[in-house]
Design a protein around this motif. Sequence first.
Motif, PDB file in Angstrom:
ATOM      1  N   CYS A   1      -2.850   1.556  -8.778  1.00 15.13           N
ATOM      2  CA  CYS A   1      -1.864   0.725  -8.110  1.00 15.13           C
ATOM      3  C   CYS A   1      -2.609  -0.101  -7.064  1.00 15.13           C
ATOM      4  CB  CYS A   1      -0.810   1.630  -7.458  1.00 15.13           C
ATOM      5  SG  CYS A   1       0.516   0.757  -6.628  1.00 15.13           S
ATOM      6  N   SER A   2      -2.490  -1.414  -7.136  1.00 13.88           N
ATOM      7  CA  SER A   2      -3.122  -2.315  -6.172  1.00 13.88           C
ATOM      8  C   SER A   2      -2.198  -2.474  -4.973  1.00 13.88           C
ATOM      9  CB  SER A   2      -3.376  -3.679  -6.804  1.00 13.88           C
ATOM     10  OG  SER A   2      -4.251  -3.558  -7.890  1.00 13.88           O
ATOM     11  N   ASN A   3      -2.761  -2.336  -3.777  1.00 11.90           N
ATOM     12  CA  ASN A   3      -1.973  -2.368  -2.547  1.00 11.90           C
ATOM     13  C   ASN A   3      -2.540  -3.374  -1.562  1.00 11.90           C
ATOM     14  OD1 ASN A   3      -0.239   0.400  -2.582  1.00 11.90           O
ATOM     15  ND2 ASN A   3      -2.205   0.696  -3.577  1.00 11.90           N
ATOM     16  N   SER A   4      -1.659  -4.039  -0.840  1.00 11.74           N
ATOM     17  CA  SER A   4      -2.016  -4.934   0.252  1.00 11.74           C
ATOM     18  C   SER A   4      -1.347  -4.375   1.510  1.00 11.74           C
ATOM     19  CB  SER A   4      -1.494  -6.339  -0.049  1.00 11.74           C
ATOM     20  OG  SER A   4      -1.584  -7.158   1.086  1.00 11.74           O
ATOM     21  N   LEU A   5      -2.121  -4.189   2.576  1.00 15.85           N
ATOM     22  CA  LEU A   5      -1.621  -3.531   3.785  1.00 15.85           C
ATOM     23  C   LEU A   5      -1.844  -4.384   5.020  1.00 15.85           C
ATOM     24  CD1 LEU A   5      -0.604  -0.877   5.218  1.00 15.85           C
ATOM     25  CD2 LEU A   5      -3.030  -0.244   5.378  1.00 15.85           C
TER      26      LEU A   5
ATOM     27  N   ALA B   1      -3.999  -5.608  18.032  1.00 14.97           N
ATOM     28  CA  ALA B   1      -4.975  -5.436  16.960  1.00 14.97           C
ATOM     29  C   ALA B   1      -4.245  -5.439  15.636  1.00 14.97           C
ATOM     30  CB  ALA B   1      -5.759  -4.142  17.146  1.00 14.97           C
ATOM     31  N   GLU B   2      -5.041  -5.468  14.582  1.00 14.32           N
ATOM     32  CA  GLU B   2      -4.484  -5.494  13.235  1.00 14.32           C
ATOM     33  C   GLU B   2      -5.443  -4.771  12.287  1.00 14.32           C
ATOM     34  OE1 GLU B   2      -2.239  -9.119  11.702  1.00 14.32           O
ATOM     35  OE2 GLU B   2      -4.258  -9.407  10.901  1.00 14.32           O
ATOM     36  N   ILE B   3      -4.864  -4.043  11.366  1.00 14.31           N
ATOM     37  CA  ILE B   3      -5.597  -3.488  10.234  1.00 14.31           C
ATOM     38  C   ILE B   3      -5.014  -4.191   9.019  1.00 14.31           C
ATOM     39  CG2 ILE B   3      -6.030  -1.434   8.827  1.00 14.31           C
ATOM     40  CD1 ILE B   3      -5.704   0.201  11.465  1.00 14.31           C
ATOM     41  N   GLU B   4      -5.888  -4.805   8.246  1.00 13.91           N
ATOM     42  CA  GLU B   4      -5.401  -5.599   7.121  1.00 13.91           C
ATOM     43  C   GLU B   4      -6.392  -5.529   5.970  1.00 13.91           C
ATOM     44  OE1 GLU B   4      -3.556 -10.027   6.344  1.00 13.91           O
ATOM     45  OE2 GLU B   4      -4.915  -9.764   8.026  1.00 13.91           O
ATOM     46  N   GLY B   5      -5.856  -5.593   4.764  1.00 10.85           N
ATOM     47  CA  GLY B   5      -6.720  -5.655   3.601  1.00 10.85           C
ATOM     48  C   GLY B   5      -6.082  -5.041   2.371  1.00 10.85           C
ATOM     49  N   TYR B   6      -6.964  -4.619   1.458  1.00 13.44           N
ATOM     50  CA  TYR B   6      -6.532  -4.157   0.146  1.00 13.44           C
ATOM     51  C   TYR B   6      -7.155  -2.812  -0.187  1.00 13.44           C
ATOM     52  CZ  TYR B   6      -5.319  -9.051  -0.168  1.00 13.44           C
ATOM     53  OH  TYR B   6      -4.777 -10.280   0.078  1.00 13.44           O
ATOM     54  N   PHE B   7      -6.457  -2.047  -1.023  1.00 16.71           N
ATOM     55  CA  PHE B   7      -6.985  -0.794  -1.544  1.00 16.71           C
ATOM     56  C   PHE B   7      -6.239  -0.445  -2.816  1.00 16.71           C
ATOM     57  CE2 PHE B   7      -3.534   0.344   1.300  1.00 16.71           C
ATOM     58  CZ  PHE B   7      -2.810   1.281   0.575  1.00 16.71           C
ATOM     59  N   ASP B   8      -6.819   0.449  -3.589  1.00 13.62           N
ATOM     60  CA  ASP B   8      -6.164   0.978  -4.775  1.00 13.62           C
ATOM     61  C   ASP B   8      -5.736   2.413  -4.503  1.00 13.62           C
ATOM     62  OD1 ASP B   8      -6.546  -1.308  -6.335  1.00 13.62           O
ATOM     63  OD2 ASP B   8      -8.494  -0.625  -7.059  1.00 13.62           O
ATOM     64  N   SER B   9      -4.624   2.804  -5.105  1.00  7.64           N
ATOM     65  CA  SER B   9      -4.161   4.189  -5.023  1.00  7.64           C
ATOM     66  C   SER B   9      -3.844   4.669  -6.434  1.00  7.64           C
ATOM     67  CB  SER B   9      -2.931   4.298  -4.112  1.00  7.64           C
ATOM     68  OG  SER B   9      -1.885   3.449  -4.543  1.00  7.64           O
TER      69      SER B   9
ATOM     70  N   GLU C   1       3.317  -3.189   6.869  1.00  9.40           N
ATOM     71  CA  GLU C   1       3.803  -3.826   5.647  1.00  9.40           C
ATOM     72  C   GLU C   1       2.886  -3.429   4.495  1.00  9.40           C
ATOM     73  OE1 GLU C   1       5.065  -8.142   5.427  1.00  9.40           O
ATOM     74  OE2 GLU C   1       3.102  -8.204   4.433  1.00  9.40           O
ATOM     75  N   LEU C   2       3.483  -2.947   3.424  1.00  8.47           N
ATOM     76  CA  LEU C   2       2.745  -2.551   2.228  1.00  8.47           C
ATOM     77  C   LEU C   2       3.352  -3.260   1.027  1.00  8.47           C
ATOM     78  CD1 LEU C   2       0.573  -0.587   1.050  1.00  8.47           C
ATOM     79  CD2 LEU C   2       2.455   1.023   0.667  1.00  8.47           C
ATOM     80  N   LYS C   3       2.509  -3.997   0.299  1.00  6.99           N
ATOM     81  CA  LYS C   3       2.927  -4.635  -0.951  1.00  6.99           C
ATOM     82  C   LYS C   3       2.078  -4.017  -2.047  1.00  6.99           C
ATOM     83  CE  LYS C   3       4.181  -8.985   1.219  1.00  6.99           C
ATOM     84  NZ  LYS C   3       3.943 -10.419   1.291  1.00  6.99           N
ATOM     85  N   TYR C   4       2.675  -3.791  -3.216  1.00  5.39           N
ATOM     86  CA  TYR C   4       1.944  -3.098  -4.266  1.00  5.39           C
ATOM     87  C   TYR C   4       2.335  -3.584  -5.658  1.00  5.39           C
ATOM     88  CZ  TYR C   4       6.267  -0.392  -3.972  1.00  5.39           C
ATOM     89  OH  TYR C   4       7.596  -0.010  -3.919  1.00  5.39           O
ATOM     90  N   PHE C   5       1.400  -3.335  -6.598  1.00  2.00           N
ATOM     91  CA  PHE C   5       1.574  -3.749  -7.979  1.00  2.00           C
ATOM     92  C   PHE C   5       0.868  -2.740  -8.876  1.00  2.00           C
ATOM     93  CE2 PHE C   5      -0.339  -6.469 -11.480  1.00  2.00           C
ATOM     94  CZ  PHE C   5       0.803  -6.466 -12.266  1.00  2.00           C
ATOM     95  N   GLU C   6       1.602  -2.181  -9.830  1.00  9.79           N
ATOM     96  CA  GLU C   6       1.036  -1.223 -10.769  1.00  9.79           C
ATOM     97  C   GLU C   6       1.305  -1.736 -12.180  1.00  9.79           C
ATOM     98  OE1 GLU C   6       0.454   0.552 -13.186  1.00  9.79           O
ATOM     99  OE2 GLU C   6       0.553   2.659 -12.846  1.00  9.79           O
TER     100      GLU C   6
END
Length: 136
Positions: free
Chosen positions: A5-9, A71-79, A101-106
């Motif tokens: 699952c591709s995630n954007s955080l 501050a901000e934590i931002e980027g992408y990861f897979d789960s 905010e979490l956006k995801y695509f599987e």
Amino acid sequence: MPNWCSNSLIIRGNVETLSELKPVLEAGEGLLEAIKPIGEWEYGNAVEAWGTKWDISTEGLQFTDHGDGTAEIEGYFDSAWSPPVEAFQQLAEDWDSCYIELKYFEPGMAFVGEWNSEGLNDEYEIDTDDIGGLPE
């Protein structure tokens, strides 16, 4: 082998709060365990606590201190199999002053969605023959 699952955080908040996760980001792994500890890994506990099978790699996440107290934590990861919504829900409860905010695509199981700490929790099944009908 799981479906990925591709995630954007995005996590936004004060620098003092978000700095608690900076060492975990620099270590490259263990973010979900830092947010919602389960101790020794066990499949059922991981899925219940985090919403996904395994902890995530933090390679694609970046900590940014804006220099104004925020501050901000931002980027992408897979789960594995699904997005870690439960872990970020816990973080939102613990850090109610932060926006998450979490956006995801599987693509393997054909779903896409978005969750945020302000109450949005939308998920859509995808017709893989016609992905043009997805919401923006």
